[in-house]
Design a protein around this motif. Structure first.
Motif, PDB file in Angstrom:
ATOM      1  N   ILE A 216      25.870  10.257   0.371  1.00 33.20           N
ATOM      2  CA  ILE A 216      26.121   9.476   1.132  1.00 33.20           C
ATOM      3  C   ILE A 216      25.426   8.752   2.437  1.00 33.20           C
ATOM      4  N   LEU A 217      24.340   9.523   2.714  1.00 33.70           N
ATOM      5  CA  LEU A 217      23.448   8.915   3.804  1.00 33.70           C
ATOM      6  C   LEU A 217      22.488   8.292   3.044  1.00 33.70           C
ATOM      7  N   GLY A 218      22.037   8.390   1.986  1.00 38.08           N
ATOM      8  CA  GLY A 218      21.111   7.298   1.248  1.00 38.08           C
ATOM      9  C   GLY A 218      19.519   8.307   1.328  1.00 38.08           C
ATOM     10  N   ASN A 219      18.768   7.870   0.198  1.00 38.25           N
ATOM     11  CA  ASN A 219      17.347   8.277   0.088  1.00 38.25           C
ATOM     12  C   ASN A 219      16.320   7.365   0.795  1.00 38.25           C
TER      13      ASN A 219
ATOM     14  N   PRO B   1      14.949  25.896   3.594  1.00 36.95           N
ATOM     15  CA  PRO B   1      13.943  25.291   4.101  1.00 36.95           C
ATOM     16  C   PRO B   1      12.916  25.058   2.545  1.00 36.95           C
ATOM     17  N   ARG B   2      12.244  23.904   2.784  1.00 32.22           N
ATOM     18  CA  ARG B   2      11.611  23.405   1.514  1.00 32.22           C
ATOM     19  C   ARG B   2      10.403  22.610   2.139  1.00 32.22           C
ATOM     20  N   VAL B   3       9.451  22.359   1.060  1.00 32.52           N
ATOM     21  CA  VAL B   3       8.515  21.427   1.424  1.00 32.52           C
ATOM     22  C   VAL B   3       9.048  19.928   0.308  1.00 32.52           C
ATOM     23  N   ARG B   4       9.137  19.165   1.375  1.00 37.51           N
ATOM     24  CA  ARG B   4       9.651  17.754   0.962  1.00 37.51           C
ATOM     25  C   ARG B   4       8.488  16.770   0.863  1.00 37.51           C
ATOM     26  N   LYS B   5       8.495  16.004  -0.134  1.00 33.35           N
ATOM     27  CA  LYS B   5       7.627  14.934  -0.136  1.00 33.35           C
ATOM     28  C   LYS B   5       8.312  13.480   0.438  1.00 33.35           C
ATOM     29  N   VAL B   6       7.533  12.624   1.069  1.00 27.89           N
ATOM     30  CA  VAL B   6       8.086  11.281   1.536  1.00 27.89           C
ATOM     31  C   VAL B   6       6.991  10.194   1.007  1.00 27.89           C
ATOM     32  N   TRP B   7       7.788   9.182   0.423  1.00 29.88           N
ATOM     33  CA  TRP B   7       6.988   7.966   0.020  1.00 29.88           C
ATOM     34  C   TRP B   7       6.977   7.008   0.876  1.00 29.88           C
ATOM     35  N   VAL B   8       5.804   6.134   1.099  1.00 28.64           N
ATOM     36  CA  VAL B   8       6.031   5.099   2.055  1.00 28.64           C
ATOM     37  C   VAL B   8       5.402   3.974   1.388  1.00 28.64           C
ATOM     38  N   ASP B   9       5.746   2.821   1.384  1.00 29.11           N
ATOM     39  CA  ASP B   9       5.366   1.664   0.595  1.00 29.11           C
ATOM     40  C   ASP B   9       5.299   0.430   1.591  1.00 29.11           C
ATOM     41  N   ILE B  10       4.100  -0.063   1.845  1.00 27.75           N
ATOM     42  CA  ILE B  10       4.001  -0.859   3.022  1.00 27.75           C
ATOM     43  C   ILE B  10       3.386  -2.261   2.437  1.00 27.75           C
ATOM     44  N   ILE B  11       4.163  -3.298   3.008  1.00 26.44           N
ATOM     45  CA  ILE B  11       3.669  -4.690   2.557  1.00 26.44           C
ATOM     46  C   ILE B  11       3.470  -5.671   3.756  1.00 26.44           C
ATOM     47  N   GLY B  12       2.315  -6.289   3.796  1.00 26.05           N
ATOM     48  CA  GLY B  12       1.897  -7.172   4.970  1.00 26.05           C
ATOM     49  C   GLY B  12       2.559  -8.569   4.549  1.00 26.05           C
TER      50      GLY B  12
ATOM     51  N   PHE C 229      11.072   6.498   1.250  1.00 24.75           N
ATOM     52  CA  PHE C 229      11.786   6.823   0.254  1.00 24.75           C
ATOM     53  C   PHE C 229      11.568   8.109  -0.088  1.00 24.75           C
ATOM     54  N   ILE C 230      12.618   9.083  -0.318  1.00 23.97           N
ATOM     55  CA  ILE C 230      12.287  10.549  -0.328  1.00 23.97           C
ATOM     56  C   ILE C 230      12.809  10.993  -2.214  1.00 23.97           C
ATOM     57  N   PRO C 231      11.971  11.208  -2.830  1.00 18.59           N
ATOM     58  CA  PRO C 231      12.028  11.431  -4.213  1.00 18.59           C
ATOM     59  C   PRO C 231      13.003  12.851  -4.439  1.00 18.59           C
ATOM     60  N   HIS C 232      13.928  13.083  -3.677  1.00 16.15           N
ATOM     61  CA  HIS C 232      14.457  14.464  -3.825  1.00 16.15           C
ATOM     62  C   HIS C 232      16.090  14.100  -3.661  1.00 16.15           C
ATOM     63  N   THR C 233      16.959  15.093  -4.422  1.00 14.23           N
ATOM     64  CA  THR C 233      18.452  14.561  -4.500  1.00 14.23           C
ATOM     65  C   THR C 233      19.161  15.531  -3.400  1.00 14.23           C
ATOM     66  N   THR C 234      18.628  16.305  -2.809  1.00 13.43           N
ATOM     67  CA  THR C 234      19.624  17.361  -1.846  1.00 13.43           C
ATOM     68  C   THR C 234      18.718  16.944  -0.471  1.00 13.43           C
TER      69      THR C 234
ATOM     70  N   MET D 255       1.068  -1.250  -0.088  1.00 11.66           N
ATOM     71  CA  MET D 255      -0.058  -0.051  -0.047  1.00 11.66           C
ATOM     72  C   MET D 255       1.030   1.218   0.115  1.00 11.66           C
ATOM     73  N   PHE D 256       0.430   2.131  -0.768  1.00 10.02           N
ATOM     74  CA  PHE D 256       1.470   3.344  -1.145  1.00 10.02           C
ATOM     75  C   PHE D 256       0.800   4.593  -0.402  1.00 10.02           C
ATOM     76  N   PHE D 257       1.751   5.405   0.342  1.00 12.11           N
ATOM     77  CA  PHE D 257       1.331   6.584   0.892  1.00 12.11           C
ATOM     78  C   PHE D 257       2.607   7.658   0.371  1.00 12.11           C
ATOM     79  N   GLU D 258       2.016   8.888   0.555  1.00 17.45           N
ATOM     80  CA  GLU D 258       2.769   9.949   0.325  1.00 17.45           C
ATOM     81  C   GLU D 258       2.423  10.993   1.378  1.00 17.45           C
ATOM     82  N   PHE D 259       3.160  11.747   1.979  1.00 16.92           N
ATOM     83  CA  PHE D 259       2.944  12.830   2.965  1.00 16.92           C
ATOM     84  C   PHE D 259       4.120  13.931   2.581  1.00 16.92           C
ATOM     85  N   THR D 260       3.693  15.237   2.959  1.00 14.06           N
ATOM     86  CA  THR D 260       4.770  16.401   2.912  1.00 14.06           C
ATOM     87  C   THR D 260       5.394  16.682   4.504  1.00 14.06           C
ATOM     88  N   VAL D 261       6.492  17.172   4.271  1.00 10.87           N
ATOM     89  CA  VAL D 261       7.342  17.703   5.526  1.00 10.87           C
ATOM     90  C   VAL D 261       7.671  19.070   5.331  1.00 10.87           C
ATOM     91  N   SER D 262       7.561  20.186   5.867  1.00  6.92           N
ATOM     92  CA  SER D 262       8.176  21.563   5.640  1.00  6.92           C
ATOM     93  C   SER D 262       9.160  21.560   6.653  1.00  6.92           C
TER      94      SER D 262
END
Lengths: 132, 132, 132
Positions: C90-93, C120-131, C39-44, C1-8
């Motif tokens: 170096i830290l990974g996404n 500061p930015r608004v960033r998306k975070v993706w979450v993929d959950i499998i049972g 998973f964060i879909p950003h490169t910085t 199941m796929f979720f997305e939320f944002t973080v300021s």
């Protein structure tokens, strides 16, 4: 579903964009929704996700790692490629990426790279895809 | 299928080969084809995959991390183990590895290591195995 | 199941604890036993797991990365955020975390952080959950 492909790296150190190669695996798998695990079975190369638009980003990543872990420093490992092992360990040898509508779901600027630190060589990449 | 085992680390800093311990979990799981997620629930230790053949590689990884993030530098965290947190963050606390024919599918020179940066301690390792 | 939320994110560089946001996704998924891929879909920016109890740990991680990959050094990438790309690489996404009894299964001191390096930015975070 398991896939393997090879990549011929062009030089001692290089970030090679393998995004299209991963897309081909996903297409062959016929999986529309899921995730894929990308794993490199080598100890002097890694797998990363970062910007594949401006090639200067790749250059900066390579140059900064070289400054931090220089070939010219002294190491115990007598094969002469110790810095390649260390750089690979720090970046990691694997990533996961999501699949939506039969394609990789990445951020706008993201690409998947094979990070070569002891080339030029022919490297294997393993891809494990699971659907929902 | 979920497994937990413990590892007694021998010294302040050490890379402990846990490949055989992971193989034992896979055997117990009876899963022949799939993947396993290996996760360490600690914040001053990590999990990595790199060469487990020549022990000098491990030595070079440890020494280079110590040069970059020295115990002797000054840090805010008053428990005195800040460099261990930073090294663990850079290496990561987890890896995925594939399973084929009931065994780990790794590259010829690859092993899975627990990276201890604030030992000696008894550390837990969590393994989550899913079949095809 | 796929979720997305944002973080300021609050500042140029910051580690933002997103553990509770991930717990909310797991709750919505109604999955009791399984694993989630973050998973964060950003490169910085990146995703890490480390101590979320003493805030000085976060400070030490940020300061040490800044010492190793300083904003003041010279880089090729003309957008001016090269160090953010390098730190993220170096830290990974991405991370994986386990789910037990409908909750994240983490170590006592562990939290999941969004690592901002070009805010500061608004960033998306993706979450993929499998049972299971």
């Amino acid at each position: 579903m398991f896939f393997e492909f090879t990549v011929s790296t062009p030089s001692k150190t290089a970030l090679v964009d393998i995004t299209e190669k991963i897309e081909e695996c996903i297409k062959k798998s016929n999986i529309k929704e899921g995730r894929c695990f990308i794993f490199i079975p080598h100890t002097t190369a890694g797998i990363i996700i970062n910007e594949n638009y401006d090639p200067s980003v790749v250059k900066d990543i390579i140059n900064t790692l070289e400054k931090l872990i220089p070939w010219s420093a002294s190491y115990s490992h007598t094969e002469g490629n110790a810095p390649a092992h260390i750089k690979s360990t720090i970046l990691g040898n694997q990533v996961v990426a999501f699949i939506q509508n039969g394609r990789l779901k990445l951020g706008t600027w993201q690409g998947i790279f094979l990070a070569e630190f002891d080339g030029p060589r022919v490297r294997k990449v393993w891809v494990d895809i699971i659907g929902n």
